[in-house]
Design a protein around this motif. Sequence first.
Motif, PDB file in Angstrom:
ATOM      1  N   MET A 116      16.968  18.476  24.653  1.00 30.89           N
ATOM      2  CA  MET A 116      18.410  17.971  25.223  1.00 30.89           C
ATOM      3  C   MET A 116      18.626  16.731  24.542  1.00 30.89           C
ATOM      4  O   MET A 116      17.897  15.603  24.285  1.00 30.89           O
ATOM      5  CB  MET A 116      17.776  17.319  26.825  1.00 30.89           C
ATOM      6  CG  MET A 116      18.922  17.040  27.619  1.00 30.89           C
ATOM      7  SD  MET A 116      18.501  16.741  29.183  1.00 30.89           S
ATOM      8  CE  MET A 116      18.522  18.145  30.096  1.00 30.89           C
ATOM      9  N   PRO A 117      19.359  16.773  23.564  1.00 31.26           N
ATOM     10  CA  PRO A 117      19.663  15.991  22.485  1.00 31.26           C
ATOM     11  C   PRO A 117      20.036  14.575  23.007  1.00 31.26           C
ATOM     12  O   PRO A 117      19.869  13.428  22.251  1.00 31.26           O
ATOM     13  CB  PRO A 117      21.045  16.493  21.557  1.00 31.26           C
ATOM     14  CG  PRO A 117      20.820  18.096  21.904  1.00 31.26           C
ATOM     15  CD  PRO A 117      20.493  18.074  23.256  1.00 31.26           C
ATOM     16  N   ARG A 118      21.172  14.519  23.877  1.00 31.00           N
ATOM     17  CA  ARG A 118      21.611  13.156  24.472  1.00 31.00           C
ATOM     18  C   ARG A 118      20.798  12.228  25.364  1.00 31.00           C
ATOM     19  O   ARG A 118      20.064  12.894  26.428  1.00 31.00           O
ATOM     20  CB  ARG A 118      22.881  13.177  25.179  1.00 31.00           C
ATOM     21  CG  ARG A 118      24.096  13.649  24.152  1.00 31.00           C
ATOM     22  CD  ARG A 118      25.506  13.543  24.915  1.00 31.00           C
ATOM     23  NE  ARG A 118      25.749  12.403  25.314  1.00 31.00           N
ATOM     24  CZ  ARG A 118      25.976  11.927  26.417  1.00 31.00           C
ATOM     25  NH1 ARG A 118      26.067  12.948  27.418  1.00 31.00           N
ATOM     26  NH2 ARG A 118      26.345  10.787  26.791  1.00 31.00           N
ATOM     27  N   PHE A 119      20.422  11.187  24.897  1.00 35.92           N
ATOM     28  CA  PHE A 119      19.401  10.293  25.640  1.00 35.92           C
ATOM     29  C   PHE A 119      19.634  10.182  27.171  1.00 35.92           C
ATOM     30  O   PHE A 119      18.904  10.199  28.112  1.00 35.92           O
ATOM     31  CB  PHE A 119      19.231   8.973  25.011  1.00 35.92           C
ATOM     32  CG  PHE A 119      18.164   8.034  25.917  1.00 35.92           C
ATOM     33  CD1 PHE A 119      16.930   8.471  25.883  1.00 35.92           C
ATOM     34  CD2 PHE A 119      18.729   6.962  26.449  1.00 35.92           C
ATOM     35  CE1 PHE A 119      16.047   7.587  26.685  1.00 35.92           C
ATOM     36  CE2 PHE A 119      17.887   5.984  26.923  1.00 35.92           C
ATOM     37  CZ  PHE A 119      16.574   6.483  27.200  1.00 35.92           C
ATOM     38  N   ALA A 120      20.972   9.869  27.240  1.00 38.33           N
ATOM     39  CA  ALA A 120      21.750   9.432  28.401  1.00 38.33           C
ATOM     40  C   ALA A 120      21.536  10.815  29.444  1.00 38.33           C
ATOM     41  O   ALA A 120      21.197  10.719  30.622  1.00 38.33           O
ATOM     42  CB  ALA A 120      23.213   9.208  28.534  1.00 38.33           C
ATOM     43  N   ASP A 121      21.778  11.929  28.678  1.00 34.39           N
ATOM     44  CA  ASP A 121      21.576  13.211  29.451  1.00 34.39           C
ATOM     45  C   ASP A 121      19.970  13.414  30.068  1.00 34.39           C
ATOM     46  O   ASP A 121      19.611  13.798  31.282  1.00 34.39           O
ATOM     47  CB  ASP A 121      21.866  14.617  28.834  1.00 34.39           C
ATOM     48  CG  ASP A 121      23.370  14.546  28.548  1.00 34.39           C
ATOM     49  OD1 ASP A 121      23.925  13.991  29.258  1.00 34.39           O
ATOM     50  OD2 ASP A 121      23.918  15.261  27.622  1.00 34.39           O
ATOM     51  N   TYR A 122      19.134  13.186  29.296  1.00 30.17           N
ATOM     52  CA  TYR A 122      17.676  13.206  29.383  1.00 30.17           C
ATOM     53  C   TYR A 122      17.211  12.436  30.671  1.00 30.17           C
ATOM     54  O   TYR A 122      16.707  12.614  31.542  1.00 30.17           O
ATOM     55  CB  TYR A 122      16.968  12.730  28.079  1.00 30.17           C
ATOM     56  CG  TYR A 122      15.480  12.234  28.445  1.00 30.17           C
ATOM     57  CD1 TYR A 122      14.516  13.073  29.127  1.00 30.17           C
ATOM     58  CD2 TYR A 122      15.021  10.907  28.416  1.00 30.17           C
ATOM     59  CE1 TYR A 122      13.479  12.435  29.628  1.00 30.17           C
ATOM     60  CE2 TYR A 122      14.072  10.288  28.848  1.00 30.17           C
ATOM     61  CZ  TYR A 122      13.072  11.299  29.588  1.00 30.17           C
ATOM     62  OH  TYR A 122      11.845  10.720  30.110  1.00 30.17           O
ATOM     63  N   LEU A 123      17.800  10.965  30.532  1.00 34.01           N
ATOM     64  CA  LEU A 123      17.467  10.008  31.542  1.00 34.01           C
ATOM     65  C   LEU A 123      18.096  10.333  32.932  1.00 34.01           C
ATOM     66  O   LEU A 123      17.237  10.302  33.956  1.00 34.01           O
ATOM     67  CB  LEU A 123      17.961   8.561  31.033  1.00 34.01           C
ATOM     68  CG  LEU A 123      17.219   7.344  31.511  1.00 34.01           C
ATOM     69  CD1 LEU A 123      15.748   7.410  30.904  1.00 34.01           C
ATOM     70  CD2 LEU A 123      18.142   6.153  31.122  1.00 34.01           C
TER      71      LEU A 123
END
Length: 253
Positions: A116-123
């Motif tokens: 999951m490349p985007r940090f915001a998506d991960y969080l």
Amino acid sequence: MVFRDDFHIHAAFYRQQSEGGKSGPKVIDQINAAKAAGTRYIGIVEHCNVNPTHPFHSLIELKAEFETLKTQYSGIFRGVEADLLDGGIDCCGNAGRSFLGLDYVIGSVHLSPGIMPRFADYLETEYSRIMLALKNNSNIDIVGHPFISGTRYQKAGVISKWDYSQIPSQWLWEIIRTAKESGKALEVNYRDFNDPFYRNFLADIRDAGVRFCIGSDAHDIEGHVRLESFALVLDELKFTTENQWLPGGASCL
Ligand SMILES: [Zn+2]
Ligand SMILES: [Zn+2]
């Protein structure tokens, strides 16, 4: 040191080894290493997920070894660390739990920039999976290492610095409130106890009376030493055994 119980110890011997790779410890190796480190209750796990290095038959083989040791040792337990997926469901499920005859299930989110490349998506994904697991998933007893995957985003250079201030404080409160309602435990398993925001989260867990447990996450016999440093932090933060999570059959005394 008050807390000497560790329910997150991997018997990594049974996973699929890469060619020429070093095999990890068996159950007996981890029991001996935990005892040498002064651990009281010992919980042995392996991953339950769709990663080919963690085939389901490894859990059956681990169980077979564990069963031969049960009569020789008291205070040993067997669980799995099951991946938490979208919707808060876990990779083991009720059927896997009863088939394997587990004492407990840890549900953990394992994500990385590769998945999951985007940090915001991960969080947001980790938050959502934890919340739904706490609310709806009766199969899991413990939420493993909340947000530990954040460190991977720092290592990969996606964010400049990972700490608990990256997580909206409202989310942390919701997790604490929902964990309290559910009776499930939040695992203390983190490597940066100097992070003041993480220490605040721990203090809020303590004050809200949420159930908790410590996990060394030892994958080899050297990993057990971490337990003492985790336990000392809880001592320092004045945690008591009142809300310590223990599996059925274990007593606080
Ligand atoms: Zn994990
Ligand atoms: Zn683990």
